[in-house]
Motif scaffolding. Structure first.
Motif, PDB file in Angstrom:
ATOM      1  N   GLN A 127      -5.411  24.354 -47.723  1.00 40.12           N
ATOM      2  CA  GLN A 127      -5.895  23.135 -47.084  1.00 40.12           C
ATOM      3  C   GLN A 127      -6.970  22.499 -47.974  1.00 40.12           C
ATOM      4  O   GLN A 127      -7.933  23.149 -48.369  1.00 40.12           O
ATOM      5  N   GLU A 182     -11.582  19.240 -45.768  1.00 40.71           N
ATOM      6  CA  GLU A 182     -12.634  20.158 -45.311  1.00 40.71           C
ATOM      7  C   GLU A 182     -12.686  20.309 -43.795  1.00 40.71           C
ATOM      8  O   GLU A 182     -12.893  21.411 -43.282  1.00 40.71           O
ATOM      9  N   ILE A 198     -10.216  23.088 -42.213  1.00 38.08           N
ATOM     10  CA  ILE A 198     -10.100  24.424 -42.802  1.00 38.08           C
ATOM     11  C   ILE A 198      -9.905  25.501 -41.734  1.00 38.08           C
ATOM     12  O   ILE A 198      -8.961  26.295 -41.792  1.00 38.08           O
ATOM     13  N   SER A 258      -6.567  25.299 -40.028  1.00 39.72           N
ATOM     14  CA  SER A 258      -5.457  25.657 -40.917  1.00 39.72           C
ATOM     15  C   SER A 258      -5.366  27.161 -41.116  1.00 39.72           C
ATOM     16  O   SER A 258      -4.274  27.734 -41.108  1.00 39.72           O
ATOM     17  N   ALA A 312      -8.400  27.613 -48.885  1.00 38.21           N
ATOM     18  CA  ALA A 312      -8.841  26.220 -48.833  1.00 38.21           C
ATOM     19  C   ALA A 312      -9.402  25.823 -50.181  1.00 38.21           C
ATOM     20  O   ALA A 312      -9.839  26.665 -50.979  1.00 38.21           O
ATOM     21  N   VAL A 316     -13.799  30.649 -45.079  1.00 33.61           N
ATOM     22  CA  VAL A 316     -12.429  31.032 -45.424  1.00 33.61           C
ATOM     23  C   VAL A 316     -12.189  32.506 -45.143  1.00 33.61           C
ATOM     24  O   VAL A 316     -11.146  32.888 -44.588  1.00 33.61           O
TER      25      VAL A 316
END
Length: 309
Positions: free
Chosen positions: A199, A202, A205, A208, A216, A232
């Motif tokens: 992704q 921002e 994130i 996703s 990301a 993440v």
């Protein structure tokens, strides 16, 4: 076209938080290699699992070719093999893209991030497939397909992703439309074809990662790599509560983009941190005094700089 072993190796390495690093420039618009070293240390110490040069944050489609090569070479040298280096290929034609791909392979990058051709708006799917196929045939490097339609004016569709995924050297999709419906359709097609998914928007994130993304590519990670990396990591291990909290914190830092043109705001923030200068392409609007004050205010509010800075 790369071997299956090389493809599998890159798939194993491509995950997590990969910042699209800026291209540091001197006041004379020449490469600032000292700033490249400082920014590289900053993002890798902050948890970056790769470095993406010459994307939108890196002004790849607009830099003079010798400047782009020098900056890319400087990042390869600064990273020194600690994480993969990916180079963006954003050109108006396939011919120019092939030339750039061959040059960056010689410089020593580990993979290429290929955007759709940016000028003629022909039949989109077939044009994109021909473009990626030709680049794959010209280089031994793994390829990441990059959908950023608001800049290329050439949206990559699920149909195109399915066709491109049949190319052995294509290993991943980076999706930066910022639209959830577009992202989910492309991500579903990419995952079904065995590609990794990243992704680039921002604000999406955490969502996703919760839906299966592999990582990301957030521009704001130039400023706060540790925060982006923690977000993440939380998403990848399924800690959605922590990921949502960190997403809100990241959104707060992204408020600095509202201080003026987003890229000059980002570069000004890095200048405030003493990592790089604020120089960007001549056509990009520099921040005025009010904009710079807003950047400093955001950085103070989120605790990146002290109250007296």
């Amino acid at each position: 076209m790369i071997t299956s072993k090389a493809e599998d190796t890159m798939k194993d390495h491509l995950s997590g938080m990969i910042p699209p690093v800026i291209s540091p420039l001197t006041a004379e618009h020449r490469p600032d290699t000292g700033a490249v070293e400082r920014l590289t240390a900053h993002v890798i110490d902050g948890g970056a699992t790769g470095v993406f040069v010459l994307g939108s944050c890196g002004e790849g489609p607009t830099l003079e070719p010798d400047v782009a090569r020098t900056i890319t070479r400087a990042y390869v040298h600064a990273v020194a093999g600690s994480v993969p280096v990916l180079a963006g290929i954003g050109e108006a034609s396939t011919e120019r893209a092939i030339r750039a791909a061959m040059e960056y392979e010689q410089v020593g990058v580990d993979a290429l991030v290929v955007m759709a051709p940016m000028y003629f708006n022909t039949e989109t799917d077939d044009a994109v497939v021909r473009h990626v196929t030709a680049i794959a045939e010209a280089t031994t490097l793994p390829l990441v397909v990059y959908n950023i339609p608001h800049l290329t004016h050439h949206p990559i569709t699920p149909r195109a992703v399915r066709a491109i995924a049949a190319i052995d050297s294509v290993v991943a999709l980076k999706e930066s439309s910022g639209d959830w419906t577009t992202y989910s359709a492309l991500a579903e097609a990419a995952r079904a074809a065995g590609l990794r998914v990243f992704q680039g928007a921002e604000a999406l994130i955490a969502r996703s990662l919760a839906s299966g993304a592999d990582g990301a590519v957030p521009g704001i990670a130039n400023v706060v790599p540790d925060l982006a990396a923690r977000l993440v990591r939380a998403g990848l291990v399924g800690d959605t509560v922590l990921a949502e909290d960190l997403q809100r914190q990241l959104n707060d830092v992204c408020a600095l983009y509202q201080s003026g043109f987003w890229l000059t705001s980002l570069k000004s923030a890095l200048a405030e941190l003493g990592l790089t200068g604020s120089t960007a392409g001549r056509a990009l609007s520099p921040l005025d005094a009010d904009g710079l004050s807003e950047v400093r205010s955001v950085l103070r509010v989120v605790g990146v700089i002290g109250a007296s800075a």
